[in-house]
Design a protein around this motif. Sequence first.
Motif, PDB file in Angstrom:
ATOM      1  N   LEU A   1       0.835  -1.193   0.000  1.00 32.25           N
ATOM      2  CA  LEU A   1       0.000   0.000   0.000  1.00 32.25           C
ATOM      3  C   LEU A   1       0.871   1.244   0.000  1.00 32.25           C
ATOM      4  O   LEU A   1       1.780   1.377   0.837  1.00 32.25           O
ATOM      5  N   PHE A   2       0.600   2.165  -0.918  1.00 30.18           N
ATOM      6  CA  PHE A   2       1.336   3.417  -0.977  1.00 30.18           C
ATOM      7  C   PHE A   2       0.960   4.276   0.222  1.00 30.18           C
ATOM      8  O   PHE A   2      -0.212   4.339   0.610  1.00 30.18           O
ATOM      9  N   HIS A   3       1.943   4.949   0.811  1.00 31.09           N
ATOM     10  CA  HIS A   3       1.733   5.604   2.103  1.00 31.09           C
ATOM     11  C   HIS A   3       0.654   6.686   2.045  1.00 31.09           C
ATOM     12  O   HIS A   3      -0.121   6.848   2.995  1.00 31.09           O
ATOM     13  N   ARG A   4       0.563   7.422   0.940  1.00 35.05           N
ATOM     14  CA  ARG A   4      -0.459   8.471   0.854  1.00 35.05           C
ATOM     15  C   ARG A   4      -1.857   7.875   0.747  1.00 35.05           C
ATOM     16  O   ARG A   4      -2.801   8.347   1.388  1.00 35.05           O
TER      17      ARG A   4
ATOM     18  N   ALA B   1      -2.778   6.575   4.196  1.00 35.34           N
ATOM     19  CA  ALA B   1      -3.107   7.661   5.125  1.00 35.34           C
ATOM     20  C   ALA B   1      -4.489   8.243   4.819  1.00 35.34           C
ATOM     21  O   ALA B   1      -5.271   8.537   5.736  1.00 35.34           O
ATOM     22  N   GLN B   2      -4.821   8.402   3.545  1.00 29.39           N
ATOM     23  CA  GLN B   2      -6.135   8.915   3.168  1.00 29.39           C
ATOM     24  C   GLN B   2      -7.250   7.962   3.586  1.00 29.39           C
ATOM     25  O   GLN B   2      -8.366   8.394   3.868  1.00 29.39           O
TER      26      GLN B   2
ATOM     27  N   CYS C   1      -6.621  -1.048   5.053  1.00 28.99           N
ATOM     28  CA  CYS C   1      -6.215  -1.626   3.773  1.00 28.99           C
ATOM     29  C   CYS C   1      -7.318  -1.463   2.739  1.00 28.99           C
ATOM     30  O   CYS C   1      -8.476  -1.832   2.989  1.00 28.99           O
ATOM     31  N   VAL C   2      -6.960  -0.927   1.582  1.00 30.10           N
ATOM     32  CA  VAL C   2      -7.947  -0.705   0.520  1.00 30.10           C
ATOM     33  C   VAL C   2      -8.321  -2.009  -0.174  1.00 30.10           C
ATOM     34  O   VAL C   2      -9.302  -2.055  -0.920  1.00 30.10           O
ATOM     35  N   SER C   3      -7.559  -3.064   0.080  1.00 28.05           N
ATOM     36  CA  SER C   3      -7.811  -4.337  -0.578  1.00 28.05           C
ATOM     37  C   SER C   3      -8.712  -5.244   0.259  1.00 28.05           C
ATOM     38  O   SER C   3      -9.683  -5.813  -0.252  1.00 28.05           O
TER      39      SER C   3
ATOM     40  N   THR D   1     -18.233  -0.737  13.604  1.00 21.84           N
ATOM     41  CA  THR D   1     -18.256   0.321  12.598  1.00 21.84           C
ATOM     42  C   THR D   1     -16.901   0.467  11.930  1.00 21.84           C
ATOM     43  O   THR D   1     -15.864   0.506  12.613  1.00 21.84           O
ATOM     44  N   HIS D   2     -16.919   0.570  10.613  1.00 26.03           N
ATOM     45  CA  HIS D   2     -15.705   0.801   9.840  1.00 26.03           C
ATOM     46  C   HIS D   2     -15.108   2.156  10.216  1.00 26.03           C
ATOM     47  O   HIS D   2     -15.831   3.113  10.504  1.00 26.03           O
ATOM     48  N   ARG D   3     -13.779   2.223  10.229  1.00 21.59           N
ATOM     49  CA  ARG D   3     -13.103   3.446  10.661  1.00 21.59           C
ATOM     50  C   ARG D   3     -13.472   4.647   9.805  1.00 21.59           C
ATOM     51  O   ARG D   3     -13.591   5.767  10.303  1.00 21.59           O
ATOM     52  N   MET D   4     -13.684   4.436   8.504  1.00 21.01           N
ATOM     53  CA  MET D   4     -14.034   5.547   7.628  1.00 21.01           C
ATOM     54  C   MET D   4     -15.443   6.082   7.920  1.00 21.01           C
ATOM     55  O   MET D   4     -15.757   7.225   7.584  1.00 21.01           O
ATOM     56  N   ALA D   5     -16.294   5.266   8.538  1.00 21.36           N
ATOM     57  CA  ALA D   5     -17.651   5.701   8.879  1.00 21.36           C
ATOM     58  C   ALA D   5     -17.781   6.081  10.345  1.00 21.36           C
ATOM     59  O   ALA D   5     -18.873   6.478  10.777  1.00 21.36           O
ATOM     60  N   MET D   6     -16.678   6.002  11.101  1.00 26.09           N
ATOM     61  CA  MET D   6     -16.743   6.209  12.550  1.00 26.09           C
ATOM     62  C   MET D   6     -17.126   7.638  12.919  1.00 26.09           C
ATOM     63  O   MET D   6     -17.920   7.864  13.843  1.00 26.09           O
TER      64      MET D   6
END
Length: 313
Positions: free
Chosen positions: A36-39, A42-43, A48-50, A263-268
Amino acid sequence: MNWISNYVRPKINSLFSRREMPENLWTKCPECGTMLFHRELAQNLNVCVSCNHHMAITPRDRFHALFDGGIFSEVEVPEPVADPLHFKDQKKYPERMKAALKATGEKEAMLVAEGEIGRTPIVSAAQDFSFMGGSMGMYVGNAIVAAATRAVELKRPLILFSAAGGARMQEGILSLMQMPRTTVAVQMLKEAGLPYIVVLTHPTTGGVTASYAMLGDVQIAEPNALICFAGPRVIEQTIREKLPEGFQRAEYLLDHGMLDRVTHRMAMRDELIRITRMLTGQGPQIKGDLPAPSPETSPVPAQQSKPADAPEG
């Protein structure tokens, strides 16, 4: 054509000015092995996006993502006595503290901050597992007491993010005394009628689970977080039986009534905004972070005027 000026000199300059590639540009997901690319990582808040595996995130990075505009102010925490037991194992306790400070850039395992989420003022505390396993020592106890005191003083909800391996053995019985201290701090919030929301992250174990981490009015966890007092391996060795699949993971605890949400971290952030506004008797969040218009100041559409020669009716 001067080949020395046009070819040799640029070649020599490129050799001496060549930059080495940084080693921290890529991170390997421990779950699926994706690089995973660091940027990008971080975004996605270290998820993990996978495979959606939730990796560790520092309290400071978490607060930047949680508070409106990433703006917050730290709450001062009283400093405890350093090395009260003069503890030494393979290293002296102060040496371990210096190593943790150097590795994390933080002076202890908990950060306390205040700010707004969705225009709702809150106080928040978060543990840093990378600082000596997020272990609960006297400073962590002081931090929770300071967070609860500040929340009562400002009449704000307290949101706590737990991540710990338990009590800090280098402080012995003094670390275990933080269990009743933090329980009393939580009781202060309940007596003041203020919401106390706990977000359990991977891992939350030991005396932390046996005290403030499981006393929330609302219990939320990140996906696949290990939440327990004694670990699965210890339990298997004790009872000599094979444990169920996913035992003591967030989803298992949710199915058995120990949690309210996973809850997923992006929806927290949106989840916490919604819950805090409900518990404090406020209306739904205004999208775009704009205040709701009052009826007196709401613009009224003007009636269309008809041309002078227009027929009536």
